[in-house]
Scaffold this motif. Structure first.
Motif, PDB file in Angstrom:
ATOM      1  N   ARG A  57      54.601  29.830  23.878  1.00  0.00           N
ATOM      2  CA  ARG A  57      53.785  28.604  23.950  1.00  0.00           C
ATOM      3  C   ARG A  57      53.731  27.877  23.364  1.00  0.00           C
ATOM      4  NH1 ARG A  57      51.842  32.998  21.182  1.00  0.00           N
ATOM      5  NH2 ARG A  57      50.183  32.711  19.572  1.00  0.00           N
ATOM      6  N   GLY A  58      53.722  27.511  21.498  1.00  0.00           N
ATOM      7  CA  GLY A  58      54.214  26.181  21.873  1.00  0.00           C
ATOM      8  C   GLY A  58      52.991  25.966  21.045  1.00  0.00           C
ATOM      9  N   ARG A  59      52.945  24.619  21.325  1.00  0.00           N
ATOM     10  CA  ARG A  59      51.429  23.679  21.161  1.00  0.00           C
ATOM     11  C   ARG A  59      50.957  23.635  22.374  1.00  0.00           C
ATOM     12  NH1 ARG A  59      51.299  23.133  15.737  1.00  0.00           N
ATOM     13  NH2 ARG A  59      52.917  22.128  14.749  1.00  0.00           N
ATOM     14  N   SER A  60      51.281  24.018  23.444  1.00  0.00           N
ATOM     15  CA  SER A  60      50.640  24.132  24.593  1.00  0.00           C
ATOM     16  C   SER A  60      49.427  25.800  24.822  1.00  0.00           C
ATOM     17  CB  SER A  60      51.513  25.115  25.803  1.00  0.00           C
ATOM     18  OG  SER A  60      52.319  23.823  26.126  1.00  0.00           O
ATOM     19  N   LYS A  61      48.237  25.323  25.290  1.00  0.00           N
ATOM     20  CA  LYS A  61      47.210  25.848  25.238  1.00  0.00           C
ATOM     21  C   LYS A  61      47.483  27.513  26.484  1.00  0.00           C
ATOM     22  CE  LYS A  61      43.750  23.410  23.390  1.00  0.00           C
ATOM     23  NZ  LYS A  61      42.407  22.336  23.527  1.00  0.00           N
ATOM     24  N   ILE A  62      47.141  27.765  26.291  1.00  0.00           N
ATOM     25  CA  ILE A  62      47.125  29.669  27.416  1.00  0.00           C
ATOM     26  C   ILE A  62      46.132  29.555  28.283  1.00  0.00           C
ATOM     27  CG2 ILE A  62      47.621  32.032  28.223  1.00  0.00           C
ATOM     28  CD1 ILE A  62      50.122  30.274  27.210  1.00  0.00           C
ATOM     29  N   ILE A  63      46.208  29.459  29.530  1.00  0.00           N
ATOM     30  CA  ILE A  63      44.346  29.791  30.360  1.00  0.00           C
ATOM     31  C   ILE A  63      44.987  30.645  31.014  1.00  0.00           C
ATOM     32  CG2 ILE A  63      43.348  29.422  32.246  1.00  0.00           C
ATOM     33  CD1 ILE A  63      43.629  26.301  32.496  1.00  0.00           C
ATOM     34  N   GLY A  64      44.845  32.528  30.073  1.00  0.00           N
ATOM     35  CA  GLY A  64      44.869  33.709  31.062  1.00  0.00           C
ATOM     36  C   GLY A  64      43.911  33.897  32.135  1.00  0.00           C
ATOM     37  N   ASN A  65      44.666  34.071  33.532  1.00  0.00           N
ATOM     38  CA  ASN A  65      43.734  34.180  34.691  1.00  0.00           C
ATOM     39  C   ASN A  65      44.116  35.984  35.071  1.00  0.00           C
ATOM     40  OD1 ASN A  65      43.754  31.278  34.911  1.00  0.00           O
ATOM     41  ND2 ASN A  65      46.236  31.953  35.131  1.00  0.00           N
ATOM     42  N   TYR A  66      43.039  35.913  35.926  1.00  0.00           N
ATOM     43  CA  TYR A  66      42.782  37.217  36.552  1.00  0.00           C
ATOM     44  C   TYR A  66      41.836  36.525  37.540  1.00  0.00           C
ATOM     45  CZ  TYR A  66      43.420  40.250  32.665  1.00  0.00           C
ATOM     46  OH  TYR A  66      43.688  41.607  31.767  1.00  0.00           O
ATOM     47  N   TRP A  67      42.728  36.901  38.564  1.00  0.00           N
ATOM     48  CA  TRP A  67      42.436  35.971  40.245  1.00  0.00           C
ATOM     49  C   TRP A  67      42.366  37.648  41.130  1.00  0.00           C
ATOM     50  CZ3 TRP A  67      45.828  31.298  41.204  1.00  0.00           C
ATOM     51  CH2 TRP A  67      45.050  30.125  40.288  1.00  0.00           C
ATOM     52  N   TYR A  68      41.142  37.812  41.851  1.00  0.00           N
ATOM     53  CA  TYR A  68      41.555  39.076  42.502  1.00  0.00           C
ATOM     54  C   TYR A  68      40.911  38.165  44.259  1.00  0.00           C
ATOM     55  CZ  TYR A  68      40.396  41.654  39.293  1.00  0.00           C
ATOM     56  OH  TYR A  68      41.028  42.388  37.569  1.00  0.00           O
ATOM     57  N   LEU A  69      42.192  38.345  45.754  1.00  0.00           N
ATOM     58  CA  LEU A  69      42.218  36.804  46.170  1.00  0.00           C
ATOM     59  C   LEU A  69      41.567  38.317  47.350  1.00  0.00           C
ATOM     60  CD1 LEU A  69      45.623  35.011  45.016  1.00  0.00           C
ATOM     61  CD2 LEU A  69      43.289  34.822  44.501  1.00  0.00           C
ATOM     62  N   GLY A  70      41.388  38.790  47.389  1.00  0.00           N
ATOM     63  CA  GLY A  70      41.495  39.968  48.497  1.00  0.00           C
ATOM     64  C   GLY A  70      39.971  40.544  49.122  1.00  0.00           C
ATOM     65  N   LEU A  71      39.902  40.720  50.549  1.00  0.00           N
ATOM     66  CA  LEU A  71      38.478  41.344  50.899  1.00  0.00           C
ATOM     67  C   LEU A  71      38.412  42.229  49.746  1.00  0.00           C
ATOM     68  CD1 LEU A  71      39.179  41.040  54.469  1.00  0.00           C
ATOM     69  CD2 LEU A  71      37.336  40.037  53.349  1.00  0.00           C
ATOM     70  N   GLY A  72      37.015  42.504  49.142  1.00  0.00           N
ATOM     71  CA  GLY A  72      36.863  44.118  48.298  1.00  0.00           C
ATOM     72  C   GLY A  72      37.243  43.909  47.066  1.00  0.00           C
ATOM     73  N   ALA A  73      37.500  42.431  46.513  1.00  0.00           N
ATOM     74  CA  ALA A  73      37.561  41.734  45.389  1.00  0.00           C
ATOM     75  C   ALA A  73      36.995  42.587  44.443  1.00  0.00           C
ATOM     76  CB  ALA A  73      37.274  40.584  45.203  1.00  0.00           C
ATOM     77  N   LEU A  74      37.090  42.837  42.922  1.00  0.00           N
ATOM     78  CA  LEU A  74      36.343  43.461  42.231  1.00  0.00           C
ATOM     79  C   LEU A  74      35.208  42.190  42.220  1.00  0.00           C
ATOM     80  CD1 LEU A  74      36.641  45.370  39.584  1.00  0.00           C
ATOM     81  CD2 LEU A  74      37.556  43.139  38.235  1.00  0.00           C
ATOM     82  N   PRO A  75      34.053  43.601  41.805  1.00  0.00           N
ATOM     83  CA  PRO A  75      32.739  42.536  41.538  1.00  0.00           C
ATOM     84  C   PRO A  75      32.453  41.902  40.422  1.00  0.00           C
ATOM     85  CG  PRO A  75      32.130  45.267  42.028  1.00  0.00           C
ATOM     86  CD  PRO A  75      33.610  44.724  42.219  1.00  0.00           C
ATOM     87  N   TRP A  76      31.404  40.831  40.246  1.00  0.00           N
ATOM     88  CA  TRP A  76      31.091  40.155  38.315  1.00  0.00           C
ATOM     89  C   TRP A  76      30.351  41.896  38.112  1.00  0.00           C
ATOM     90  CZ3 TRP A  76      33.981  36.625  37.204  1.00  0.00           C
ATOM     91  CH2 TRP A  76      34.146  35.415  38.486  1.00  0.00           C
ATOM     92  N   TYR A  77      30.210  42.362  38.550  1.00  0.00           N
ATOM     93  CA  TYR A  77      28.945  43.550  37.696  1.00  0.00           C
ATOM     94  C   TYR A  77      29.921  44.460  36.784  1.00  0.00           C
ATOM     95  CZ  TYR A  77      28.659  45.745  42.198  1.00  0.00           C
ATOM     96  OH  TYR A  77      28.970  45.784  43.395  1.00  0.00           O
ATOM     97  N   SER A  78      31.192  44.918  37.972  1.00  0.00           N
ATOM     98  CA  SER A  78      31.781  45.708  37.149  1.00  0.00           C
ATOM     99  C   SER A  78      32.345  45.954  35.494  1.00  0.00           C
ATOM    100  CB  SER A  78      32.877  45.872  38.132  1.00  0.00           C
ATOM    101  OG  SER A  78      34.291  46.424  37.459  1.00  0.00           O
TER     102      SER A  78
END
Length: 805
Positions: A338-359
């Motif tokens: 990664r060097g000096r680059s900052k890392i944006i760590g992603n969790y993307w739930y793109l389909g129907l039945g995506a993981l709810p926020w309260y989980s």
């Protein structure tokens, strides 16, 4: 079990680790190496010079005397010695030796501890400089440099500089002719930012220059920030110019969703274009399943995507978007490099039945991304009316309660086929689109543009309309209101900017203590007089001893960042911050106009500053930052000239060689006073090649200003020079008229920069300091030169119409 800790960063080099430049002939290595050595104040080592110093003969002489076999053996030995004996504090420029296998093995080993930068550019431009017979073979071999280096810089060729650029502000005003600006200026600024980034100096330089500058606060730490999503497939087909993307967001998310021929070089070129033309941070995102491309097996998918992400890291982009749902090996490889680059760590739930926020799983996702050392955590989910808006807010509160500060900033929002649910679900890095680009292929982007979304902040009373001013004893002719008001409308801000005449600190204080006061540009008589009354000033303003931008401090703590993030909000003014944009505007104009023949040499170059007020102080400081060490001051009142000279000579004596941005080796007498215009030029100094006239158009007391003209004896430099006239009302001052006649009749080598160029640059920087937003520079330049040059600016209705879309 998935990885849950940060791997060692294999590309985190010591700040003083020597930097090696490799690449093909014609890529610009030598020029960039020279710029880098001057900027970092490191020693420049070139392969040719090192060989001659080590062997006592030039490479050509050694080859002719000893033959190819011995030359090849000695050449690689000297090459390795050059690397090994210059491991810190050097810029090393490699020649043709880097094409050999042995040299590339040495570079590969060297890259374990030092940056090795592959310099390349458009193949067509390099081919123009090479023999046709050698070009194809040499360019093919050049690509091997990517395998023995750990960073790369695409030295973009800017064809727009082939001709004069209208609106640049550098002109001979009487006939409107514009000298062609130096092609090196944009490349220099671009490459030096790249160097600051890879050496870890970028954030420090920006913050110490001014904590209120746009570059000082990263997008993820601002009160509000927006990411313009831009797909590679759209870039390949777009009909718009890069300038059309100016001031459209705080950063650009470049999405690699297409595999054109010569993919790596195409991507590198577009990254360079964004940097050069738009100048905002880049979020580099590789789409896992590009549209229109064939489906790949998992192993192949990881290999291709790893190579593309590695390219982004090599290019030194500010942010890498990393899908943490990929394999551990994939994630680990990116984090290790990664060097000096900052890392944006992603969790993307793109389909129907995506993981709810309260989980609880969402909380675990955040915890893992935090443990991996991600700088920003982005959680995104597809929704189909299955989640109330309040649920996400509850999740954010739970994050705050569970993870103490400091914790990575969180970007979290819902989206549907219509785009982001609301523009306010995330305050930072909110996705936006360009108003003229279709949204058919990108449902993650809101249908709103940045201007529309930002305007909503004011309509929802999250931000407040403020009043901005230019204040001084004679501001009736100021161009600032027209430029700032046009920029506010373009950017979706309901602010106002007025010119108010006042000449006492009491009257100034009455205006600036208002709850709706946003900031002010100051002119005479306030620039120096206000200094003792300011507790907080920028580094540059303190050095200059004058302020021309005043910003209210409304933060609830004493932290500067808290105050900076309170811009565009009304309320009680706790104190004021003073900054100076005069010097940087003058510096920019000098750099654009000075010819390569007059490149500043600290021990030789001579400059003259006319005047001894606040602008003269800024001009002297700009010349110092440019590298000039022989500065002469002429003023009708010599006592004031000696006072200014004493200020900078005393300041210079306190500057150590390791100071932040201060030139090393400053002598205690860098400023001298010219007592008379009639005295011949001293033989102890070169004839001046830079002149900055700081005589005001109208004096503070209302009397006519001094009609200054240059003594002809000061204009005998055989290489000519540049004259910067800061007055612009009237535009044709006696000095401008004199220099125009001198240019036309005696020496074409002298260039005049009129006052409009400087005032426009000041306005652009003041806008960014006072609002914290990127300025629409092209619009502000067009307004400034249109009104100041008594030309009708283009109809702005078309510009503003898009904001209503």
């Amino acid at each position: 079990m998935s990885m849950s800790s940060t791997p060692k960063n294999e590309r985190a080099f010591e700040p003083n680790a020597s930097i090696v430049l490799v690449g093909c002939r014609g890529a610009g290595k030598r020029t960039l190496a020279f710029m880098a050595a001057l900027h970092l104040r490191w020693r420049l080592v070139t392969e040719d010079h090192y060989f001659e110093k080590a062997m006592g003969l030039s490479r050509g002489q050694f080859l002719s005397q000893n033959g190819k076999e011995l030359f090849a053996r000695q050449n690689i030995n000297v090459f390795k010695r050059m690397l090994d004996s210059n491991r810190t504090g050097c810029i090393i420029e490699c020649g043709m030796s880097s094409f050999t296998d042995e040299a590339q093995d040495a570079l590969r080993a060297y890259s374990a501890t030092n940056p090795v930068v592959y310099i390349h550019r458009e193949k067509e431009q390099i081919s123009r400089l090479l023999d046709a017979a050698d070009a194809e073979q040499l360019l093919k071999a050049d690509e091997k440099h990517r395998d023995c280096s750990n960073l790369e810089y695409y030295n973009l060729y800017d064809s727009s500089n082939d001709a004069s650029v209208p609106g640049s502000g550098t002109s001979t005003p009487m006939d409107g002719r514009l000298p062609s600006p130096s092609k090196l200026l944009d490349a220099r600024e671009d490459f030096l930012k790249f160097l600051d980034f890879i050496t870890g100096r970028a954030a420090t330089r920006a913050w110490l220059a001014s904590p209120f500058s746009v570059a000082a606060i990263p997008p993820e730490l601002r009160s509000y920030s927006y990411a313009l999503r831009l797909r590679l497939s759209d870039i390949m087909d777009m009909e718009m110019e890069w300038e059309d993307f100016e001031a459209r967001a705080d950063c650009i998310e470049l999405i690699i969703d297409h595999w054109p021929d010569d993919l790596l070089n195409v991507v590198a070129m577009h990254v360079a274009s964004i940097r050069r033309k738009i100048g905002v941070p880049i979020i580099y995102h590789v789409e896992e399943n590009p549209r229109g491309e064939r489906q790949r097996m998992p192993a192949e998918k990881d290999a291709v995507d790893s190579e593309l992400l590695e390219l982004g890291l090599r290019l030194g982009v500010e942010y890498i978007s990393l899908d943490l749902q990929r394999s551990d090996a994939f994630v680990s490889r990116v984090l290790r490099h990664r060097g000096r680059s900052k890392i944006i760590g992603n969790y993307w739930y793109l389909g129907l039945g995506a993981l709810p926020w309260y989980s609880d799983k969402q909380l675990e996702n955040y915890a893992r991304a935090r443990a991996l050392g991600c700088d920003v955590i982005r959680l995104v989910r597809f929704c189909a009316s299955d989640s109330k808006v309040e649920v996400l807010e509850d999740f954010k509160k739970k994050i705050e309660e569970t993870f103490p500060d400091p914790r990575p900033p969180l970007v979290a929002y819902d989206f549907s086929i219509l785009g982001v649910r609301t523009p306010f679900q995330t305050k930072i890095l909110g996705p936006v689109k360009h108003p003229e680009m279709e949204n058919e292929r990108d449902h993650l982007a809101t249908v709103c543009s940045y201007m529309y979304t930002y305007r909503l902040q004011f309509r929802q009373f999250l931000l407040d309309p403020l009043e901005f001013y230019v204040l001084g004893s004679n501001v009736s002719y100021s161009l600032s209101p027209a430029m700032h008001n046009a920029a506010y409308e373009y950017s979706g801000m309901p602010h106002t900017f007025h010119a108010i005449t006042c000449s006492t600190l009491d009257s100034l204080n009455q205006i600036c203590l208002s709850d709706s006061f946003g900031g002010a540009s100051l002119t005479a008589p306030f620039k120096v007089a206000i200094m003792p009354h300011l507790k907080v000033k920028s580094h540059h303003a303190t050095a200059i001893g004058a302020v021309n931008v005043l910003i209210p401090l409304r933060g609830q703590t004493n932290l500067i960042m808290d105050h900076a993030n309170s811009r565009n909000k009304s309320g009680v003014v706790r104190d004021f911050f003073g900054d100076n944009t005069d010097w940087s505007a003058i510096l920019t104009c000098l750099r654009r106009a000075i010819s390569p023949r007059n490149f500043v040499q600290p021990s030789k170059t001579t400059a003259i500053v006319i005047g001894a007020g606040g602008m003269a102080r800024a001009a002297i400081y700009a010349l110092i930052q440019l590298g000039c060490r022989n500065i002469f001051i002429y003023n009708r009142t010599t006592g004031k000239a000696f006072e200014v000279a004493r200020h900078f000579n005393e300041w210079a004596s306190t500057q150590g060689p390791a100071g932040y941005s201060q030139p090393s080796g400053l002598t205690t007498e860098i400023c001298r006073v010219l007592p008379s215009l009639s005295e011949p030029w001293s033989r102890n100094f070169q004839l001046p090649t830079m002149v900055v006239s700081c005589v005001p158009a109208t004096s503070v007391d209302g009397n006519p200003p001094a009609d200054f003209e240059m003594p002809l004896g000061w204009l005998k430099s055989p290489t000519g020079g540049v004259v910067v006239e800061l007055a612009y009302e009237p535009l044709i001052t006696p000095l401008v008229a004199q220099m125009q006649a001198f240019h036309d009749g005696i020496s074409l080598a002298w260039v005049v920069v009129d006052g409009l160029a400087v005032v426009v640059e000041m306005a652009i920087e003041a806008f960014e300091l006072m609002t914290g937003r990127m300025a629409p520079k092209r619009l502000m330049k067009e307004i400034g030169r249109g009104i100041g040059g008594h030309k009708k600016p283009r109809d702005l209705d078309a510009v503003f119409a898009e904001m209503e879309r």
